[in-house]
Structure formats: C-alpha cells, structure tokens
Scaffold this active site. Structure first.
Site: not given
Length: 274
Positions: A184, A56, A153, A149
């Site tokens: 994905t 994890d 990134k 997100y």
C-alpha cells in the site's frame, strides 16, 4: 435515489481502500469513496459505480457534510468500511506528543466519528454492516518502535468488540479485518518514516536502523491489496460474517505470540541487537 446497494469506503483512494472500492463496484455495489486527498479523489470521478467525496475523518463537520451528501442520494447504506489511517514509527518513549495524537485522531477517533455519524443510514431500512480495518498488530503484543501504530490498532480491536456487542441488538454486524503485510502507499513510505525516526532518536539509532532493514525486507514479501478487497466483499455479503478476519498474518510475528513473553523479548533483543 441510487438503486444499488450502497457502501461508504473511507481512505478509499489508498492501496487497500481503492482495491476494495473497485472490487465492490464490480460486484453490484455503488461505492461512495471518501478521502481527504483532493487530487486522488479526482482520479476516481469517472469510474463506474463510484461516487467520490472529499472527507476528513478528523473533522466532524467534514464527515457531517459527507453524510448529508450521501443522504441526498440514498436513504440507506449496506456497509461502512473504515480504511482511513496513517502509519508512524519510532520510539514510543521519544515520539512527539503531536505525532501520537494525530495518529490516534485519524486511526481511532476517525473510525469512531464515521461510524457514529453514519449509523442512522445503516439502521434506516436495512441492517448494514460496519467493517473496521485493524491489523495483525491489533491482536499481537506491541513491537519495538511500532508502539504508536500498535496502540491505535489495539484500540480499534477493543472498540470494535464493544461496538459489535452493542449493535447486535440493532441487527448490525461489526467486523474486524486484520491484515498482515500488504502493498500500500502507507507502507511504501515506511523507509522515510524510519529515516525520520533515526534522525530524531537519542537512544536507539542502532536498533531502529535494524528494524528498518527488517521492515523493508518484509515489504518485498507483501501481498496484493486485492486479497483484502475480496475479504471485505465476503464480510459484506456472506450470511453470517465472522467477528474478525485475519488475512496473511506474518509468520514470524505470529510465532512470537506463542512463546512465553520473556523468551519472545530475548529473541527480539538478539535479532534487533544490543
């Protein structure tokens, strides 16, 4: 001790991670596939050239246990490939703090923890490489309802650049992979992500619904994870890897970066709706 070149792949049971693990194992590498999904880890237990590890990335002790397990089998790694990550969408002005914190903890801090803990194996006998999975959103300006997100990134981009300019003094290359739309499991759940965002917004129901439609349409054009796998293989094996590999970036998003900011904002407003 395992004799082949050894590589650690985090998030190794996901679409791009698994495709990469299989590609590397078929090209002379022994791959330690790390993931926190115990059921998915079991699926790769009998695959030649792959050793599964439960790990994890939000838990430093879990990463240290994985480090000790790998260290008991080899004294060096040729590479660490960081695929572990999650996607969340919705208004950044309304997103609950715990969701943003989890995303940053996995996508950014998880990458940082793994690289820091495994650095001794990269620097022990061979000058290994670190491959950080960024995104096209890492170098593009943040889009509406994808801010969380994009934040993660953009952070990976800055972190990778600084890490590269430090570890070059140790002979260790740091490479960014910047995928566009790929097929994905993470993006397969994007419809559910958007549905939750629509349920939870007070101000942007119409706009998030429209962005959801655009995102689902984009996924019909998504590319095979095998393309990313081949890029990672190249980054690990070529004599002088690039600092960054942009892979199948979306044309429309790329064009937005060329326009003046005010015009790009105007176009987004027209496409998404008032």
């Amino acid at each position: 001790m395992i004799a082949k070149k050894n590589v650690l792949v985090t998030g190794g049971t996901g679409g791009m991670g698994l495709a990469t693990a299989l590609k590397l194992s078929q090209n002379g590498f022994h791959v330690f596939v790390a993931d926190n999904n115990a059921a998915m880890i079991k699926n790769v237990e009998l695959t030649d050239g792959i050793t599964p590890l439960l790990m994890d990335v939000t838990d430093r002790k879990s990463i240290e246990r994985a480090f000790n397990e790998i260290k008991s089998q080899t004294d060096s790694l040729a590479g660490v490939v960081n695929f572990a990550g999650i996607l969340r969408v919705g208004s950044i002005s309304e997103m609950p703090e715990e969701i943003l914190s989890l995303l940053m903890d996995i996508n950014v801090m998880g990458t940082y923890r793994v690289n820091q803990i495994f650095l001794p194996l990269l620097n022990r006998n061979i000058k290994g490489r670190i491959i950080n999975i960024s995104s096209e959103t890492g170098w593009q300006s943040g889009g509406p309802f994808n801010g969380a997100y994009a934040m993660s990134k953009h952070a990976i981009e800055a972190y990778s650049d600084s890490l590269r300019r430090e570890l070059m003094f140790l002979g260790i290359d740091v490479v960014k992979i910047q995928p566009g739309p790929f097929k994905t499991e993470m993006v397969a759940g994007i419809e559910g992500n958007f549905n939750k965002a629509i349920e939870n917004t007070q101000h942007f129901t119409k706009q998030i619904t429209r962005v959801k439609e655009l995102a689902l349409n984009e996924q019909t054009k998504a590319h095979s994870p095998n393309i990313i796998a081949s890029t990672v293989l190249k980054a690990l094996t070529c004599k002088k890897p690039k600092a960054a590999y942009s892979v199948k970036a979306d044309l429309a998003r790329t064009l937005l970066e060329i326009f003046p900011t005010s015009f790009a904002d105007f176009l987004l407003k027209k496409v998404i709706g008032q």
